[in-house]
Scaffold this motif. Structure first.
Motif, PDB file in Angstrom:
ATOM      1  N   LYS A  65      38.480  28.565  41.614  1.00 30.14           N
ATOM      2  CA  LYS A  65      38.628  27.265  40.978  1.00 30.14           C
ATOM      3  C   LYS A  65      40.042  27.057  40.449  1.00 30.14           C
ATOM      4  CE  LYS A  65      37.020  24.683  36.913  1.00 30.14           C
ATOM      5  NZ  LYS A  65      36.154  24.731  35.703  1.00 30.14           N
ATOM      6  N   ILE A  66      40.584  28.084  39.813  1.00 27.17           N
ATOM      7  CA  ILE A  66      41.915  27.943  39.217  1.00 27.17           C
ATOM      8  C   ILE A  66      42.993  27.898  40.292  1.00 27.17           C
ATOM      9  CG2 ILE A  66      43.632  29.212  37.855  1.00 27.17           C
ATOM     10  CD1 ILE A  66      41.415  29.888  35.900  1.00 27.17           C
ATOM     11  N   LEU A  67      42.902  28.758  41.305  1.00 21.89           N
ATOM     12  CA  LEU A  67      43.892  28.750  42.381  1.00 21.89           C
ATOM     13  C   LEU A  67      43.936  27.395  43.076  1.00 21.89           C
ATOM     14  CD1 LEU A  67      43.812  32.151  44.336  1.00 21.89           C
ATOM     15  CD2 LEU A  67      45.745  31.078  43.168  1.00 21.89           C
ATOM     16  N   ALA A  68      42.784  26.763  43.213  1.00 26.43           N
ATOM     17  CA  ALA A  68      42.718  25.468  43.896  1.00 26.43           C
ATOM     18  C   ALA A  68      43.501  24.396  43.150  1.00 26.43           C
ATOM     19  CB  ALA A  68      41.260  25.046  44.050  1.00 26.43           C
ATOM     20  N   PHE A 163      44.346  36.437  40.777  1.00 29.26           N
ATOM     21  CA  PHE A 163      43.985  35.673  39.582  1.00 29.26           C
ATOM     22  C   PHE A 163      42.530  35.918  39.190  1.00 29.26           C
ATOM     23  CE2 PHE A 163      47.913  33.885  40.727  1.00 29.26           C
ATOM     24  CZ  PHE A 163      48.433  33.215  39.626  1.00 29.26           C
ATOM     25  N   GLY A 164      42.018  37.089  39.557  1.00 27.81           N
ATOM     26  CA  GLY A 164      40.631  37.417  39.272  1.00 27.81           C
ATOM     27  C   GLY A 164      40.342  37.668  37.809  1.00 27.81           C
ATOM     28  N   SER A 165      41.372  37.821  36.996  1.00 28.28           N
ATOM     29  CA  SER A 165      41.161  38.109  35.571  1.00 28.28           C
ATOM     30  C   SER A 165      41.593  36.964  34.673  1.00 28.28           C
ATOM     31  CB  SER A 165      41.940  39.377  35.176  1.00 28.28           C
ATOM     32  OG  SER A 165      41.485  40.492  35.907  1.00 28.28           O
ATOM     33  N   VAL A 166      41.938  35.829  35.273  1.00 27.39           N
ATOM     34  CA  VAL A 166      42.472  34.727  34.466  1.00 27.39           C
ATOM     35  C   VAL A 166      41.467  34.258  33.428  1.00 27.39           C
ATOM     36  CG1 VAL A 166      44.100  33.868  36.185  1.00 27.39           C
ATOM     37  CG2 VAL A 166      41.731  33.065  36.208  1.00 27.39           C
ATOM     38  N   GLN A 167      42.011  33.766  32.330  1.00 25.87           N
ATOM     39  CA  GLN A 167      41.178  33.275  31.229  1.00 25.87           C
ATOM     40  C   GLN A 167      41.697  31.916  30.798  1.00 25.87           C
ATOM     41  OE1 GLN A 167      38.455  34.831  29.170  1.00 25.87           O
ATOM     42  NE2 GLN A 167      38.371  32.631  28.864  1.00 25.87           N
TER      43      GLN A 167
END
Length: 459
Positions: A65-68, A163-167
């Protein structure tokens, strides 16, 4: 975690697996090729049967979601996210742009030596990425910044991946803390408690830079009360060591609280100290220099004796010239009004160039001593804007055309005082002047700062 795919596998009738890239807690990453257009991509995959915690799937979906929604030249482009069902499992796939290059970790493992200047360049590039992430709405904290997640491409550019750990900050605020994610050695103490802030990413940056300098995981370096004692392990300048020390403070409140604060400290002061009590505001980054010289001519101490004398001289010159013009005009009309038609007009045409010259001197004095000056220089163009009340003028040119930046003395003196100003000289001897009303120390300082910024153009 068992590998889900083998080399040669075709996914979604589109992507062919051609290489194994890595494996982590949130999935396995492969290099693949789109068989329809030959584009090489990176595919991260996980499955319901293999995950041991639903939190992993949540992080996986959040990464997609964030990468998009990100758009930064140092972050790989998002391509697509989908899932495939089989009779016994469900597989989740995240496809992104493939960055051809090696991670900073791999470069160090292959005996790459990182000198101080190279490490500084890494720091600036990463700070630029963090600044972009932290300015999102809601702000994004990466939480897993480390050498393995920084890829140096074949043309030397740095990319931040995984970005698997992004918050998202608002999510953490609502939940009051989360199960910690990250990598031991690179995460700050508060992250072990499930708490993160902008300062957490800056700690991870400091730990990453330390790895480049020492070739050791920060956890393997000597510590005292949770603080890494690295100075005996590195050969760097005191200024850079002090900056790293601040990044690596174990107590969050004693660390830099934002990338802007860290960047300001990185560029601050020690190379060309700003003169004491100077109100000039100077902001310098690798790609831009801004100098804001506020209204200063009427501020007590800054209205120097020499400036008062030069001002009185110019105003006196205007008064004398005006009086002479008036007297000569009356005499001119008295003598030629019968002989020469339109004699008044002829007189004005005669004295007009002199008035232009004298008023130009007056205008220059007012702009230089009582005006607000703003200078902006980037790698493409420069602009010097001067404002006095409702009046304003701007001068601009191409940065690559600049040939000199120096302090210059005028060709005249006032009571033994030689006026000094700053000058930017470009091609064809075109000059832009500023800073006449500044102190000599301020002028020298500005010239050094501008020269330093333009080091690649002015030899």
């Amino acid at each position: 975690m068992i590998s889900i795919h083998q080399l040669g596998d075709i996914i979604a009738k589109k992507y062919k697996i051609i290489n194994f890239l890595g494996q982590g807690g949130a999935g396995t990453t492969y290099e693949a090729k789109n068989i329809n257009n030959s584009q090489k991509v990176a595919i991260k995959v996980t499955s319901l049967r293999q995950i041991k915690d639903w939190k992993i799937l949540e992080l996986f979906e959040r990464e997609a979601k964030i990468l998009a929604n990100l758009n930064h030249p140092a972050i790989p482009n998002y391509i697509e996210y989908f899932h495939l069902d089989t009779t016994g499992d469900r597989y989740f796939y995240l496809v992104r742009e493939l960055i051809a290059g090696k991670s900073l970790f791999d470069l160090v493992e292959k005996d790459k030596e990182f000198k101080e200047e190279e490490v500084k360049q890494v720091a600036i590039q990463v700070i630029d990425i963090l600044k972009y992430l932290h300015q999102q709405s809601p702000p994004i904290i990466h939480r897993d910044l480390k050498p393995q997640n920084l890829i140096k491409s074949e043309d030397g550019k740095l990319f931040l991946v995984d970005f698997g750990s992004v918050q998202e900050v608002y999510r953490q605020t609502l939940t009051g803390g989360t199960t910690f994610v990250g990598t031991l050695g690179y995460m700050p103490p508060e992250q072990l408690r499930g708490q993160t802030s902008f300062a957490s990413d800056l700690y991870s940056l400091g730990a990453t830079l330390l790895f480049l300098l020492t070739k050791k995981c920060p956890d393997d370096l000597p510590q005292h009360r949770m603080k890494i004692n690295f100075r005996s392990q590195v050969n760097i300048s005191d200024k850079f060591a002090n900056w790293l020390d601040k990044l690596l403070e174990p107590i969050t409140e004693e660390r830099f609280q934002s990338v802007e604060e860290a960047l300001e400290a990185f560029y601050s002061g020690n190379k060309f100290p700003q003169p004491a009590k100077s109100p000039i505001i100077l902001k310098k980054t690798p790609g831009n220099l801004e100098i804001d010289i506020p209204l200063h001519g009427i501020e007590g101490e800054r209205l120097s004796k020499n400036n008062i004398q030069s001002g009185l001289f110019i105003f006196s010159l205007n008064i004398v010239f005006g009086f002479i013009s008036l007297v000569s005009y009356v005499a001119f009309l008295d003598k030629f009004k019968v002989i020469i038609p339109f004699s008044g007009l002829a007189y004005y045409m005669f004295v007009f160039p002199f008035w232009v010259a004298i008023l130009s001197i007056l205008g220059s004095f007012l702009f230089q001593n009582f005006g607000h000056i703003y200078i902006n220089i980037n790698h493409e163009y420069f602009k010097v804007s001067k404002r006095f009340g409702v009046f304003g003028i701007s001068q601009r040119g191409k940065t690559q055309a600049i040939q000199k930046v120096e302090g210059r003395s005028s060709d005249y003196e006032i009571r033994g005082y030689n006026l000094v100003y700053c000058a930017i000289e470009s091609e064809k001897k075109k000059e832009v002047h500023f800073g006449l009303g500044l102190t000599l120390e301020e002028k020298e300082w500005l010239v050094m700062e501008i020269r330093d910024f333009l080091a690649d153009y002015i030899k």
